[in-house]
Design a protein around this motif. Structure first.
Motif, mmCIF file in Angstrom:
data_model
loop_
_atom_site.group_PDB
_atom_site.id
_atom_site.type_symbol
_atom_site.label_atom_id
_atom_site.label_comp_id
_atom_site.label_asym_id
_atom_site.label_seq_id
_atom_site.Cartn_x
_atom_site.Cartn_y
_atom_site.Cartn_z
ATOM 1 N N ILE A 14 0.845 -1.202 0.000
ATOM 2 C CA ILE A 14 0.000 0.000 0.000
ATOM 3 C C ILE A 14 0.879 1.252 0.000
ATOM 4 O O ILE A 14 0.574 2.230 -0.686
ATOM 5 C CB ILE A 14 -0.979 -0.017 1.189
ATOM 6 N N HIS A 15 1.986 1.207 0.713
ATOM 7 C CA HIS A 15 2.938 2.326 0.699
ATOM 8 C C HIS A 15 3.435 2.555 -0.737
ATOM 9 O O HIS A 15 3.494 3.706 -1.204
ATOM 10 C CB HIS A 15 4.111 2.009 1.637
ATOM 11 N N LEU A 16 3.770 1.472 -1.426
ATOM 12 C CA LEU A 16 4.218 1.593 -2.821
ATOM 13 C C LEU A 16 3.096 2.081 -3.734
ATOM 14 O O LEU A 16 3.358 2.805 -4.699
ATOM 15 C CB LEU A 16 4.783 0.260 -3.318
ATOM 16 N N ALA A 17 1.871 1.700 -3.431
ATOM 17 C CA ALA A 17 0.732 2.188 -4.231
ATOM 18 C C ALA A 17 0.607 3.702 -4.092
ATOM 19 O O ALA A 17 0.322 4.400 -5.073
ATOM 20 C CB ALA A 17 -0.557 1.501 -3.795
ATOM 21 N N ARG A 18 0.810 4.224 -2.902
ATOM 22 C CA ARG A 18 0.758 5.679 -2.702
ATOM 23 C C ARG A 18 1.915 6.377 -3.417
ATOM 24 O O ARG A 18 1.746 7.446 -3.977
ATOM 25 C CB ARG A 18 0.769 6.007 -1.219
ATOM 26 N N ALA A 19 3.086 5.744 -3.427
ATOM 27 C CA ALA A 19 4.245 6.310 -4.124
ATOM 28 C C ALA A 19 4.028 6.293 -5.629
ATOM 29 O O ALA A 19 4.514 7.175 -6.342
ATOM 30 C CB ALA A 19 5.509 5.539 -3.757
ATOM 31 N N GLU A 20 3.263 5.316 -6.113
ATOM 32 C CA GLU A 20 2.957 5.208 -7.547
ATOM 33 C C GLU A 20 2.235 6.468 -8.030
ATOM 34 O O GLU A 20 2.467 6.934 -9.146
ATOM 35 C CB GLU A 20 2.093 3.978 -7.784
ATOM 36 N N GLU A 21 1.376 7.001 -7.170
ATOM 37 C CA GLU A 21 0.636 8.214 -7.533
ATOM 38 C C GLU A 21 1.584 9.383 -7.806
ATOM 39 O O GLU A 21 1.264 10.269 -8.580
ATOM 40 C CB GLU A 21 -0.345 8.583 -6.415
ATOM 41 N N GLU A 22 2.754 9.347 -7.157
ATOM 42 C CA GLU A 22 3.758 10.409 -7.346
ATOM 43 C C GLU A 22 4.843 9.982 -8.320
ATOM 44 O O GLU A 22 5.812 10.716 -8.517
ATOM 45 C CB GLU A 22 4.379 10.762 -5.992
ATOM 46 N N ASP A 23 4.701 8.777 -8.901
ATOM 47 C CA ASP A 23 5.651 8.229 -9.864
ATOM 48 C C ASP A 23 7.077 8.230 -9.321
ATOM 49 O O ASP A 23 8.003 8.731 -9.946
ATOM 50 C CB ASP A 23 5.588 9.003 -11.192
ATOM 51 N N ARG A 24 7.231 7.649 -8.124
ATOM 52 C CA ARG A 24 8.573 7.591 -7.534
ATOM 53 C C ARG A 24 8.851 6.210 -6.951
ATOM 54 O O ARG A 24 7.938 5.506 -6.520
ATOM 55 C CB ARG A 24 8.736 8.653 -6.461
ATOM 56 N N ALA A 25 10.116 5.851 -6.974
ATOM 57 C CA ALA A 25 10.557 4.615 -6.332
ATOM 58 C C ALA A 25 10.813 4.915 -4.859
ATOM 59 O O ALA A 25 11.092 6.059 -4.488
ATOM 60 C CB ALA A 25 11.830 4.107 -6.997
ATOM 61 N N VAL A 26 10.712 3.896 -4.021
ATOM 62 C CA VAL A 26 10.894 4.062 -2.589
ATOM 63 C C VAL A 26 11.887 3.023 -2.097
ATOM 64 O O VAL A 26 11.781 1.840 -2.451
ATOM 65 C CB VAL A 26 9.550 3.886 -1.830
ATOM 66 N N ALA A 30 13.158 3.427 3.622
ATOM 67 C CA ALA A 30 12.103 4.429 3.773
ATOM 68 C C ALA A 30 10.760 3.766 4.103
ATOM 69 O O ALA A 30 10.009 4.256 4.951
ATOM 70 C CB ALA A 30 11.985 5.277 2.511
ATOM 71 N N ILE A 31 10.470 2.644 3.443
ATOM 72 C CA ILE A 31 9.223 1.921 3.733
ATOM 73 C C ILE A 31 9.257 1.399 5.166
ATOM 74 O O ILE A 31 8.294 1.547 5.917
ATOM 75 C CB ILE A 31 9.011 0.754 2.746
ATOM 76 N N ALA A 32 10.384 0.803 5.541
ATOM 77 C CA ALA A 32 10.520 0.238 6.888
ATOM 78 C C ALA A 32 10.304 1.305 7.952
ATOM 79 O O ALA A 32 9.570 1.082 8.928
ATOM 80 C CB ALA A 32 11.895 -0.415 7.043
ATOM 81 N N ALA A 33 10.910 2.462 7.759
ATOM 82 C CA ALA A 33 10.766 3.547 8.738
ATOM 83 C C ALA A 33 9.332 4.066 8.798
ATOM 84 O O ALA A 33 8.774 4.257 9.876
ATOM 85 C CB ALA A 33 11.734 4.681 8.397
ATOM 86 N N ALA A 34 8.729 4.266 7.641
ATOM 87 C CA ALA A 34 7.376 4.824 7.587
ATOM 88 C C ALA A 34 6.322 3.858 8.130
ATOM 89 O O ALA A 34 5.343 4.279 8.745
ATOM 90 C CB ALA A 34 7.026 5.214 6.152
ATOM 91 N N GLU A 35 6.525 2.575 7.905
ATOM 92 C CA GLU A 35 5.512 1.582 8.268
ATOM 93 C C GLU A 35 5.833 0.824 9.557
ATOM 94 O O GLU A 35 5.044 -0.024 9.988
ATOM 95 C CB GLU A 35 5.315 0.583 7.119
ATOM 96 N N GLY A 64 15.293 1.896 -5.843
ATOM 97 C CA GLY A 64 14.243 1.659 -4.869
ATOM 98 C C GLY A 64 13.249 0.670 -5.435
ATOM 99 O O GLY A 64 13.515 -0.002 -6.435
ATOM 100 N N TYR A 65 12.109 0.595 -4.802
ATOM 101 C CA TYR A 65 11.061 -0.335 -5.205
ATOM 102 C C TYR A 65 9.870 0.408 -5.779
ATOM 103 O O TYR A 65 9.550 1.512 -5.366
ATOM 104 C CB TYR A 65 10.616 -1.192 -4.017
ATOM 105 N N ARG A 66 9.227 -0.261 -6.739
ATOM 106 C CA ARG A 66 7.982 0.201 -7.348
ATOM 107 C C ARG A 66 7.096 -1.022 -7.536
ATOM 108 O O ARG A 66 7.583 -2.139 -7.584
ATOM 109 C CB ARG A 66 8.222 0.795 -8.742
ATOM 110 N N LEU A 67 5.826 -0.772 -7.689
ATOM 111 C CA LEU A 67 4.929 -1.857 -8.066
ATOM 112 C C LEU A 67 5.236 -2.247 -9.504
ATOM 113 O O LEU A 67 5.536 -1.392 -10.339
ATOM 114 C CB LEU A 67 3.473 -1.430 -7.930
#
Length: 153
Positions: A14-26, A30-35, A64-67
């Motif tokens: 879901i974190h990556l889905a939100r990043a997809e809206e901004e067209d960015r890799a994570v 960063a995911i570990a810290a945020a979640e 980074g990671y993307r869907l």
């Protein structure tokens, strides 16, 4: 019961889905810290999701990671199957990994199989029906459970 690994995988996706809206890799960090997911464990989860074609990873400064596909095309069921395997409570009702229960005397005459099949079907309908995009957008599912019968005194 939903495993901790599955919960972490859903939160990361879901974190990556939100990043997809901004067209960015994570990055995984960063995911570990945020979640609030242990970083080493998240790396294993992301590796599972990458092997199953759910996410893509790229190394380097802009890595980074993307869907791997649009968030609207990835269901909760796909995430859960990627990290935990079949959705079914027993192998005799599994669609993705069918088999016989170890103590089964007769699949055709099993008294518990019909209810396990109904649970699997209902669970799959709900999980297949919820995409990462919908969850990232805050979609809620509500339904009324049938009332439980109570014994009369």
């Amino acid at each position: 019961m939903l495993s901790q690994k599955a919960r972490y995988a859903l939160h990361a996706a879901i974190h990556l889905a939100r990043a997809e809206e901004e067209d960015r890799a994570v990055t995984a960090a960063a995911i570990a810290a945020a979640e609030g997911i242990p970083a080493k464990y998240l790396e294993q989860i992301l590796a599972d999701l990458k092997r199953r074609g759910v996410v893509q990873g790229r190394r380097g400064p802009s890595g980074g990671y993307r869907l791997a596909r649009a968030a609207s095309d990835i269901s909760f069921a796909e995430i859960l199957r990627s990290v935990d395997g079949p959705l079914a409570l027993a192998p005799c009702v599994s669609v993705t990994a069918p088999g016989r229960c170890p103590d089964c005397k007769s699949v055709e005459h099993c008294e518990i199989r019909p209810i396990l099949e109904a649970v699997r079907h209902t669970t799959a309908l709900l999980l297949e029906g919820m995409s990462l995009a919908e969850a990232a957008g805050g979609r809620q599912i509500s339904f009324a459970a049938p009332p439980r019968e109570t014994p009369e005194n």
